[in-house]
Motif scaffolding. Structure first.
Motif, PDB file in Angstrom:
ATOM      1  N   HIS A  21       0.839  -1.202   0.000  1.00  0.00           N
ATOM      2  CA  HIS A  21       0.000   0.000   0.000  1.00  0.00           C
ATOM      3  C   HIS A  21       0.872   1.249   0.000  1.00  0.00           C
ATOM      4  CE1 HIS A  21      -4.233  -1.442   1.303  1.00  0.00           C
ATOM      5  NE2 HIS A  21      -3.640  -2.365   0.561  1.00  0.00           N
ATOM      6  N   LYS A  22       1.936   1.231   0.774  1.00  0.00           N
ATOM      7  CA  LYS A  22       2.839   2.388   0.831  1.00  0.00           C
ATOM      8  C   LYS A  22       3.555   2.611  -0.497  1.00  0.00           C
ATOM      9  CE  LYS A  22       3.767   2.362   5.771  1.00  0.00           C
ATOM     10  NZ  LYS A  22       4.803   2.227   6.802  1.00  0.00           N
ATOM     11  N   LEU A  23       3.754   1.530  -1.256  1.00  0.00           N
ATOM     12  CA  LEU A  23       4.436   1.627  -2.550  1.00  0.00           C
ATOM     13  C   LEU A  23       3.493   1.993  -3.691  1.00  0.00           C
ATOM     14  CD1 LEU A  23       6.818  -1.448  -2.276  1.00  0.00           C
ATOM     15  CD2 LEU A  23       7.444   0.967  -2.171  1.00  0.00           C
ATOM     16  N   GLY A  24       2.224   2.188  -3.385  1.00  0.00           N
ATOM     17  CA  GLY A  24       1.283   2.607  -4.413  1.00  0.00           C
ATOM     18  C   GLY A  24       0.313   1.542  -4.884  1.00  0.00           C
ATOM     19  N   TYR A  25       0.385   0.366  -4.324  1.00  0.00           N
ATOM     20  CA  TYR A  25      -0.543  -0.706  -4.693  1.00  0.00           C
ATOM     21  C   TYR A  25      -1.707  -0.716  -3.700  1.00  0.00           C
ATOM     22  CZ  TYR A  25       3.216  -2.342  -7.674  1.00  0.00           C
ATOM     23  OH  TYR A  25       4.183  -2.431  -8.634  1.00  0.00           O
ATOM     24  N   GLY A  26      -2.433   0.393  -3.653  1.00  0.00           N
ATOM     25  CA  GLY A  26      -3.493   0.582  -2.662  1.00  0.00           C
ATOM     26  C   GLY A  26      -4.721  -0.271  -2.861  1.00  0.00           C
ATOM     27  N   LYS A  27      -4.877  -0.840  -4.046  1.00  0.00           N
ATOM     28  CA  LYS A  27      -6.058  -1.667  -4.292  1.00  0.00           C
ATOM     29  C   LYS A  27      -5.847  -3.129  -3.910  1.00  0.00           C
ATOM     30  CE  LYS A  27      -8.175   1.196  -7.784  1.00  0.00           C
ATOM     31  NZ  LYS A  27      -8.868   1.212  -9.067  1.00  0.00           N
ATOM     32  N   THR A  28      -4.654  -3.472  -3.461  1.00  0.00           N
ATOM     33  CA  THR A  28      -4.382  -4.837  -3.017  1.00  0.00           C
ATOM     34  C   THR A  28      -5.172  -5.091  -1.737  1.00  0.00           C
ATOM     35  OG1 THR A  28      -2.150  -4.689  -3.888  1.00  0.00           O
ATOM     36  CG2 THR A  28      -2.586  -6.471  -2.349  1.00  0.00           C
ATOM     37  N   ARG A  29      -5.901  -6.177  -1.708  1.00  0.00           N
ATOM     38  CA  ARG A  29      -6.729  -6.502  -0.556  1.00  0.00           C
ATOM     39  C   ARG A  29      -6.461  -7.919  -0.074  1.00  0.00           C
ATOM     40  NH1 ARG A  29      -7.157  -1.812  -0.397  1.00  0.00           N
ATOM     41  NH2 ARG A  29      -8.924  -0.556  -1.002  1.00  0.00           N
ATOM     42  N   VAL A  30      -6.599  -8.105   1.230  1.00  0.00           N
ATOM     43  CA  VAL A  30      -6.557  -9.429   1.841  1.00  0.00           C
ATOM     44  C   VAL A  30      -7.949  -9.676   2.392  1.00  0.00           C
ATOM     45  CG1 VAL A  30      -5.576 -10.855   3.660  1.00  0.00           C
ATOM     46  CG2 VAL A  30      -4.149  -9.201   2.490  1.00  0.00           C
ATOM     47  N   ILE A  31      -8.562 -10.766   1.954  1.00  0.00           N
ATOM     48  CA  ILE A  31      -9.917 -11.068   2.384  1.00  0.00           C
ATOM     49  C   ILE A  31      -9.914 -12.419   3.095  1.00  0.00           C
ATOM     50  CG2 ILE A  31     -12.271 -11.483   1.601  1.00  0.00           C
ATOM     51  CD1 ILE A  31     -11.573  -9.673  -0.798  1.00  0.00           C
ATOM     52  N   PRO A  32     -10.199 -12.420   4.398  1.00  0.00           N
ATOM     53  CA  PRO A  32     -10.266 -13.693   5.117  1.00  0.00           C
ATOM     54  C   PRO A  32     -11.540 -14.446   4.737  1.00  0.00           C
ATOM     55  CG  PRO A  32     -10.800 -11.896   6.595  1.00  0.00           C
ATOM     56  CD  PRO A  32     -10.429 -11.281   5.267  1.00  0.00           C
ATOM     57  N   SER A  33     -11.440 -15.745   4.622  1.00  0.00           N
ATOM     58  CA  SER A  33     -12.608 -16.568   4.307  1.00  0.00           C
ATOM     59  C   SER A  33     -12.443 -17.923   4.987  1.00  0.00           C
ATOM     60  CB  SER A  33     -12.765 -16.731   2.800  1.00  0.00           C
ATOM     61  OG  SER A  33     -11.647 -17.387   2.264  1.00  0.00           O
ATOM     62  N   ILE A  34     -13.527 -18.636   5.026  1.00  0.00           N
ATOM     63  CA  ILE A  34     -13.513 -19.965   5.635  1.00  0.00           C
ATOM     64  C   ILE A  34     -13.368 -20.995   4.522  1.00  0.00           C
ATOM     65  CG2 ILE A  34     -14.827 -21.624   7.006  1.00  0.00           C
ATOM     66  CD1 ILE A  34     -13.907 -19.209   8.583  1.00  0.00           C
ATOM     67  N   ALA A  35     -12.408 -21.875   4.676  1.00  0.00           N
ATOM     68  CA  ALA A  35     -12.173 -22.959   3.731  1.00  0.00           C
ATOM     69  C   ALA A  35     -12.386 -24.287   4.468  1.00  0.00           C
ATOM     70  CB  ALA A  35     -10.750 -22.881   3.188  1.00  0.00           C
ATOM     71  N   PRO A  36     -12.511 -25.380   3.750  1.00  0.00           N
ATOM     72  CA  PRO A  36     -12.693 -26.677   4.417  1.00  0.00           C
ATOM     73  C   PRO A  36     -11.556 -27.031   5.385  1.00  0.00           C
ATOM     74  CG  PRO A  36     -13.178 -26.878   2.085  1.00  0.00           C
ATOM     75  CD  PRO A  36     -12.627 -25.498   2.301  1.00  0.00           C
ATOM     76  N   ILE A  37     -10.358 -26.497   5.132  1.00  0.00           N
ATOM     77  CA  ILE A  37      -9.220 -26.802   6.004  1.00  0.00           C
ATOM     78  C   ILE A  37      -9.039 -25.768   7.105  1.00  0.00           C
ATOM     79  CG2 ILE A  37      -7.982 -28.103   4.248  1.00  0.00           C
ATOM     80  CD1 ILE A  37      -6.270 -25.586   3.803  1.00  0.00           C
TER      81      ILE A  37
END
Length: 44
Positions: A21-37
């Motif tokens: 984000h600091k380098l200009g890639y502000g649209k990068t997102r981390v989205i937590p989700s539930i997986a079978p594991i």
């Protein structure tokens, strides 16, 4: 108490996204989700 391997890597991963984000890639997102594991993190 020692943190688990996955907990340490999850924190590193979020710090990497913060750095992107600091380098200009502000649209990068981390989205937590539930997986079978268990909890999964997805990047968009």
């Amino acid at each position: 108490m020692n943190k688990s391997f996955y907990e340490q890597n999850r924190q590193k991963l979020l710090q990497m996204v913060k750095a992107l984000h600091k380098l200009g890639y502000g649209k990068t997102r981390v989205i937590p989700s539930i997986a079978p594991i268990g909890l999964a993190l997805r990047f968009y």
